[in-house]
Design a protein around this motif. Structure first.
Motif, PDB file in Angstrom:
ATOM      1  N   GLN A 127       0.487   9.482  -5.810  1.00 37.96           N
ATOM      2  CA  GLN A 127       0.869  10.880  -5.612  1.00 37.96           C
ATOM      3  C   GLN A 127       1.807  11.361  -6.710  1.00 37.96           C
ATOM      4  OE1 GLN A 127       1.460  12.034  -1.196  1.00 37.96           O
ATOM      5  NE2 GLN A 127       1.820   9.818  -1.247  1.00 37.96           N
ATOM      6  N   SER A 128       2.689  10.499  -7.178  1.00 41.61           N
ATOM      7  CA  SER A 128       3.573  10.884  -8.276  1.00 41.61           C
ATOM      8  C   SER A 128       2.795  11.183  -9.546  1.00 41.61           C
ATOM      9  CB  SER A 128       4.597   9.773  -8.546  1.00 41.61           C
ATOM     10  OG  SER A 128       5.531   9.679  -7.487  1.00 41.61           O
ATOM     11  N   ALA A 129       1.602  10.585  -9.657  1.00 39.73           N
ATOM     12  CA  ALA A 129       0.731  10.855 -10.804  1.00 39.73           C
ATOM     13  C   ALA A 129      -0.097  12.117 -10.605  1.00 39.73           C
ATOM     14  CB  ALA A 129      -0.179   9.666 -11.053  1.00 39.73           C
ATOM     15  N   GLY A 130       0.114  12.820  -9.483  1.00 40.50           N
ATOM     16  CA  GLY A 130      -0.588  14.071  -9.244  1.00 40.50           C
ATOM     17  C   GLY A 130      -1.951  13.913  -8.616  1.00 40.50           C
ATOM     18  N   LEU A 131      -2.219  12.765  -7.995  1.00 37.50           N
ATOM     19  CA  LEU A 131      -3.527  12.498  -7.403  1.00 37.50           C
ATOM     20  C   LEU A 131      -3.409  12.360  -5.890  1.00 37.50           C
ATOM     21  CD1 LEU A 131      -4.690   9.790  -9.977  1.00 37.50           C
ATOM     22  CD2 LEU A 131      -5.318  12.218  -9.959  1.00 37.50           C
ATOM     23  N   SER A 132      -4.503  12.611  -5.194  1.00 35.34           N
ATOM     24  CA  SER A 132      -4.517  12.449  -3.750  1.00 35.34           C
ATOM     25  C   SER A 132      -4.796  10.996  -3.392  1.00 35.34           C
ATOM     26  CB  SER A 132      -5.594  13.339  -3.111  1.00 35.34           C
ATOM     27  OG  SER A 132      -5.753  13.009  -1.742  1.00 35.34           O
ATOM     28  N   PRO A 133      -4.020  10.388  -2.504  1.00 35.05           N
ATOM     29  CA  PRO A 133      -4.264   9.001  -2.125  1.00 35.05           C
ATOM     30  C   PRO A 133      -5.525   8.833  -1.283  1.00 35.05           C
ATOM     31  CG  PRO A 133      -2.548   9.941  -0.754  1.00 35.05           C
ATOM     32  CD  PRO A 133      -2.867  10.977  -1.796  1.00 35.05           C
ATOM     33  N   TYR A 134      -6.075   9.960  -0.789  1.00 36.74           N
ATOM     34  CA  TYR A 134      -7.283   9.886   0.033  1.00 36.74           C
ATOM     35  C   TYR A 134      -8.556   9.860  -0.808  1.00 36.74           C
ATOM     36  CZ  TYR A 134      -4.053  11.232   3.769  1.00 36.74           C
ATOM     37  OH  TYR A 134      -3.001  11.281   4.642  1.00 36.74           O
ATOM     38  N   ASP A 135      -8.437  10.072  -2.113  1.00 39.02           N
ATOM     39  CA  ASP A 135      -9.628  10.206  -2.946  1.00 39.02           C
ATOM     40  C   ASP A 135     -10.073   8.898  -3.596  1.00 39.02           C
ATOM     41  OD1 ASP A 135     -10.003  12.840  -2.390  1.00 39.02           O
ATOM     42  OD2 ASP A 135      -9.011  13.596  -4.191  1.00 39.02           O
ATOM     43  N   HIS A 167      -4.539   2.598 -15.109  1.00 38.89           N
ATOM     44  CA  HIS A 167      -3.330   2.877 -15.881  1.00 38.89           C
ATOM     45  C   HIS A 167      -2.079   2.908 -15.003  1.00 38.89           C
ATOM     46  CE1 HIS A 167      -4.608   6.769 -14.277  1.00 38.89           C
ATOM     47  NE2 HIS A 167      -3.379   7.233 -14.504  1.00 38.89           N
ATOM     48  N   LEU A 168      -2.248   2.948 -13.683  1.00 40.09           N
ATOM     49  CA  LEU A 168      -1.102   2.945 -12.771  1.00 40.09           C
ATOM     50  C   LEU A 168      -0.719   1.543 -12.303  1.00 40.09           C
ATOM     51  CD1 LEU A 168      -2.020   6.010 -10.498  1.00 40.09           C
ATOM     52  CD2 LEU A 168      -0.468   5.959 -12.459  1.00 40.09           C
ATOM     53  N   ARG A 169      -1.490   0.570 -12.701  1.00 45.06           N
ATOM     54  CA  ARG A 169      -1.239  -0.797 -12.228  1.00 45.06           C
ATOM     55  C   ARG A 169      -0.102  -1.446 -13.010  1.00 45.06           C
ATOM     56  NH1 ARG A 169      -7.555  -2.887 -11.956  1.00 45.06           N
ATOM     57  NH2 ARG A 169      -8.294  -1.326 -10.433  1.00 45.06           N
ATOM     58  N   ASP A 170       0.633  -2.319 -12.316  1.00 43.87           N
ATOM     59  CA  ASP A 170       1.680  -3.083 -12.981  1.00 43.87           C
ATOM     60  C   ASP A 170       1.627  -4.518 -12.476  1.00 43.87           C
ATOM     61  OD1 ASP A 170       2.732  -3.108 -10.451  1.00 43.87           O
ATOM     62  OD2 ASP A 170       4.521  -1.949 -10.919  1.00 43.87           O
ATOM     63  N   PRO A 171       2.324  -5.434 -13.132  1.00 43.83           N
ATOM     64  CA  PRO A 171       2.254  -6.850 -12.737  1.00 43.83           C
ATOM     65  C   PRO A 171       2.785  -7.147 -11.349  1.00 43.83           C
ATOM     66  CG  PRO A 171       3.106  -6.628 -14.976  1.00 43.83           C
ATOM     67  CD  PRO A 171       3.076  -5.252 -14.384  1.00 43.83           C
ATOM     68  N   TRP A 172       3.586  -6.233 -10.789  1.00 39.97           N
ATOM     69  CA  TRP A 172       4.094  -6.506  -9.441  1.00 39.97           C
ATOM     70  C   TRP A 172       3.006  -6.315  -8.399  1.00 39.97           C
ATOM     71  CZ3 TRP A 172       5.862  -2.342  -5.809  1.00 39.97           C
ATOM     72  CH2 TRP A 172       6.233  -2.883  -4.580  1.00 39.97           C
ATOM     73  N   LEU A 173       2.353  -5.156  -8.375  1.00 39.41           N
ATOM     74  CA  LEU A 173       1.306  -4.903  -7.393  1.00 39.41           C
ATOM     75  C   LEU A 173      -0.031  -5.523  -7.785  1.00 39.41           C
ATOM     76  CD1 LEU A 173       1.956  -1.175  -6.342  1.00 39.41           C
ATOM     77  CD2 LEU A 173       2.395  -3.250  -5.021  1.00 39.41           C
ATOM     78  N   ARG A 186       0.846  -1.202   0.000  1.00 37.51           N
ATOM     79  CA  ARG A 186       0.000   0.000   0.000  1.00 37.51           C
ATOM     80  C   ARG A 186       0.876   1.244   0.000  1.00 37.51           C
ATOM     81  NH1 ARG A 186      -5.434   2.126  -0.180  1.00 37.51           N
ATOM     82  NH2 ARG A 186      -6.182   0.253   0.870  1.00 37.51           N
ATOM     83  N   TYR A 187       1.991   1.234   0.718  1.00 34.31           N
ATOM     84  CA  TYR A 187       2.888   2.390   0.704  1.00 34.31           C
ATOM     85  C   TYR A 187       3.359   2.688  -0.728  1.00 34.31           C
ATOM     86  CZ  TYR A 187       3.585   1.044   5.678  1.00 34.31           C
ATOM     87  OH  TYR A 187       3.438   0.696   6.984  1.00 34.31           O
ATOM     88  N   ALA A 188       3.786   1.630  -1.413  1.00 29.93           N
ATOM     89  CA  ALA A 188       4.283   1.809  -2.778  1.00 29.93           C
ATOM     90  C   ALA A 188       3.185   2.352  -3.687  1.00 29.93           C
ATOM     91  CB  ALA A 188       4.818   0.488  -3.316  1.00 29.93           C
ATOM     92  N   TRP A 189       1.971   1.856  -3.503  1.00 31.92           N
ATOM     93  CA  TRP A 189       0.854   2.313  -4.326  1.00 31.92           C
ATOM     94  C   TRP A 189       0.529   3.783  -4.029  1.00 31.92           C
ATOM     95  CZ3 TRP A 189      -1.762   1.452  -8.544  1.00 31.92           C
ATOM     96  CH2 TRP A 189      -3.022   2.011  -8.721  1.00 31.92           C
ATOM     97  N   ASP A 190       0.464   4.152  -2.764  1.00 30.82           N
ATOM     98  CA  ASP A 190       0.158   5.541  -2.417  1.00 30.82           C
ATOM     99  C   ASP A 190       1.223   6.486  -2.968  1.00 30.82           C
ATOM    100  OD1 ASP A 190      -2.071   4.657  -1.107  1.00 30.82           O
ATOM    101  OD2 ASP A 190      -1.439   5.253   0.899  1.00 30.82           O
ATOM    102  N   GLY A 191       2.490   6.067  -2.923  1.00 27.82           N
ATOM    103  CA  GLY A 191       3.529   6.896  -3.510  1.00 27.82           C
ATOM    104  C   GLY A 191       3.352   7.050  -5.003  1.00 27.82           C
ATOM    105  N   ARG A 192       2.989   5.967  -5.667  1.00 28.70           N
ATOM    106  CA  ARG A 192       2.784   6.011  -7.124  1.00 28.70           C
ATOM    107  C   ARG A 192       1.611   6.915  -7.482  1.00 28.70           C
ATOM    108  NH1 ARG A 192       2.329   0.257  -9.871  1.00 28.70           N
ATOM    109  NH2 ARG A 192       4.354   0.173  -8.843  1.00 28.70           N
TER     110      ARG A 192
END
Length: 466
Positions: A127-135, A145-151, A119-125
């Motif tokens: 925010q890097s995309a310019g979005l709030s993790p609380y939304d 579009h932010l998903r990858d095979p690892w997460l 979840r930490y890695a996802w929240d960082g990603r």
């Protein structure tokens, strides 16, 4: 003429054939060395054994983790006992070298017992995309579009959390994040500094750096008291497990608390700001603040305000950018989490377990509040302002024994406070937390931890009265 005085034969006689000549007297440094090096060797050997066991822990199958981890705790106990016989400077070097080796074991494998760092890695990603993790939640299709095979791996590759025709490593993927703003800022920073495809390693490395830095800070803070107490933190198996391998953000909050109690030159303003930063990382460190206010009940309320006001100000300022950038609540899933873990209704889970042994479930929460209020008042009235960590340890440890949380990473805070204060008996609390998380014997483990604390208190009172 007077005859020459007769000398004693034992002083003049030559050694008999085959008898060894008398050895020259040893100097004080030689005698000290003969005592120090065996004890140092024993402590070093136990640390080496612990490092080997921890290396196995981070490669063991899930069903075998508990027993290897328990063995690491046993070796840790032996090592901190052995180092008591090593004097200051050699002890400090041993604590540092052993601590770095213990911390490094956490980097040997992926997260062993927790999925929170995903979840930490996802929240960082996010925010890097310019979005709030609380939304938005990880399951939100708008973030596909932010998903990858690892997460978000193929469901056939293992047991993951299901979301609308897909799977993810992120726990509770359908709820909003729960983490406070400085934790989210930390996730963003780690994401920005991480190379492509680094996966879980950047968070683990960050945790290792914070853990090592905390060890160094403790050694500096304790150099005028007893540097050997830093081993309670540096060698504790909970540090590589929870701070490094599982990369829990609690490590950042613990580092802020240690600096707050150690930065004497910062004064109450600096201490308050650091404690506020700790709370803005993880809400749990709020329980240590009364330790920093020891003595306020005797009339020093102005000093208390000089600590409280900057703490509150830091928390408010940390939340402000996320409040402005978010459409949803910045408290995320906090209320749902408290209900899920049974803190609002005793009996829903294993919370308040010790109280529920002797009280009806409906009485557990009021009794817990009454106990904590009494300990809080005691710390404020009788606490030592020159040793704020002692009151913080008593209140924090009591809160854990009353609430009996099931997540061992919360207790990293207690491990650090034990290192500051030296009262090793409170280490039973993080052990109980680990037992509660990895087995079904959490309640007896917390009872044993409470008995250890009570027994140590009785022994100390007896020694003081004698």
């Amino acid at each position: 003429m007077r005859a020459a005085p007769r000398q004693h034969p034992r002083l003049t006689a030559a050694p008999r054939d085959g008898a060894a000549a008398q050895a020259p007297p040893q100097s004080a440094p030689d005698r000290v060395a003969r005592r120090v090096w065996p004890r140092t060797g024993v402590a070093a050997a136990l640390i080496a054994a612990q490092v080997s066991v921890l290396a196995v822990v981070f490669h063991a199958a899930p069903q075998g983790v508990f027993w290897w981890y328990a063995a690491a705790w046993v070796l840790f106990g032996g090592a901190v006992w052995a180092v008591r016989g090593v004097p200051g400077r050699p002890a400090g070097r041993l604590v540092l070298a052993g601590g770095l080796a213990v911390i490094a074991t956490g980097l040997l494998g992926p997260p062993a017992t927790s999925t929170d760092s995903f979840r930490y890695a996802w929240d960082g990603r996010v925010q890097s995309a310019g979005l709030s993790p609380y939304d938005r939640t990880p399951a939100d299709p708008a973030l596909a579009h932010l998903r990858d095979p690892w997460l978000f791996p193929d469901c056939a590759q293992g047991r993951f959390y299901p979301i609308d025709g897909a799977c993810t490593r992120i726990n509770r993927p359908t709820v909003h994040t729960i983490y406070p703003p400085l934790a989210e800022a930390y996730f963003l920073l780690v994401d920005r500094l991480s190379p492509e495809g680094a996966r879980h390693k950047p968070l683990q490395v960050s945790g290792a750096l914070l853990a090592a830095g905390t060890t160094a800070a403790l050694l500096i803070m304790l150099r005028r008291r007893d540097v050997r107490a830093a081993a309670y933190w540096a060698w504790c198996p909970a540090v590589p497990m929870e701070a490094v391998n599982n990369a829990h953000v609690d490590m950042l909050a613990v580092a802020a608390v240690v600096l707050a109690f150690g930065a004497a030159r910062a004064g109450p303003l600096g201490r308050g700001a650091l404690l506020g930063a700790a709370v803005a990382v993880k809400l749990v460190p709020a329980v240590v603040i009364p330790g920093a206010l020891a003595g306020t009940a005797a009339g020093a309320w102005r000093a208390a305000l000089r600590t409280l006001v900057p703490a509150v100000l830091v928390v408010v300022l940390a939340y402000l950018p996320y409040v402005l950038a978010s459409q949803g609540s910045v408290f995320g899933y906090l209320s749902g989490y408290l209900a899920e873990e049974g803190y609002d209704e005793a009996g829903a889970r294993d919370r308040y377990a010790l109280l529920r042994w002797v009280l009806p479930d409906s009485w557990a929460l009021p009794a817990a509040l009454a106990i904590l209020a009494a300990v809080l008042l005691h710390v404020l009235r009788r606490g030592d302002p020159d040793r704020p960590w002692r009151g913080a340890l008593v209140l924090t440890g009591t809160a854990f024994l009353v609430l009996t949380p099931g997540f061992p990473w919360y207790a990293l805070l207690i491990v650090a406070l034990v290192a500051l204060d030296g009262r090793w008996e409170w280490l039973g609390v993080p052990v109980a937390g680990a037992v509660a998380y990895l087995t079904s014997a959490g309640t007896p483990a917390y009872a044993a931890a409470a008995a250890l604390v009570a027994g140590a208190w009785v022994v100390r009172q007896h020694r003081m009265s004698s």
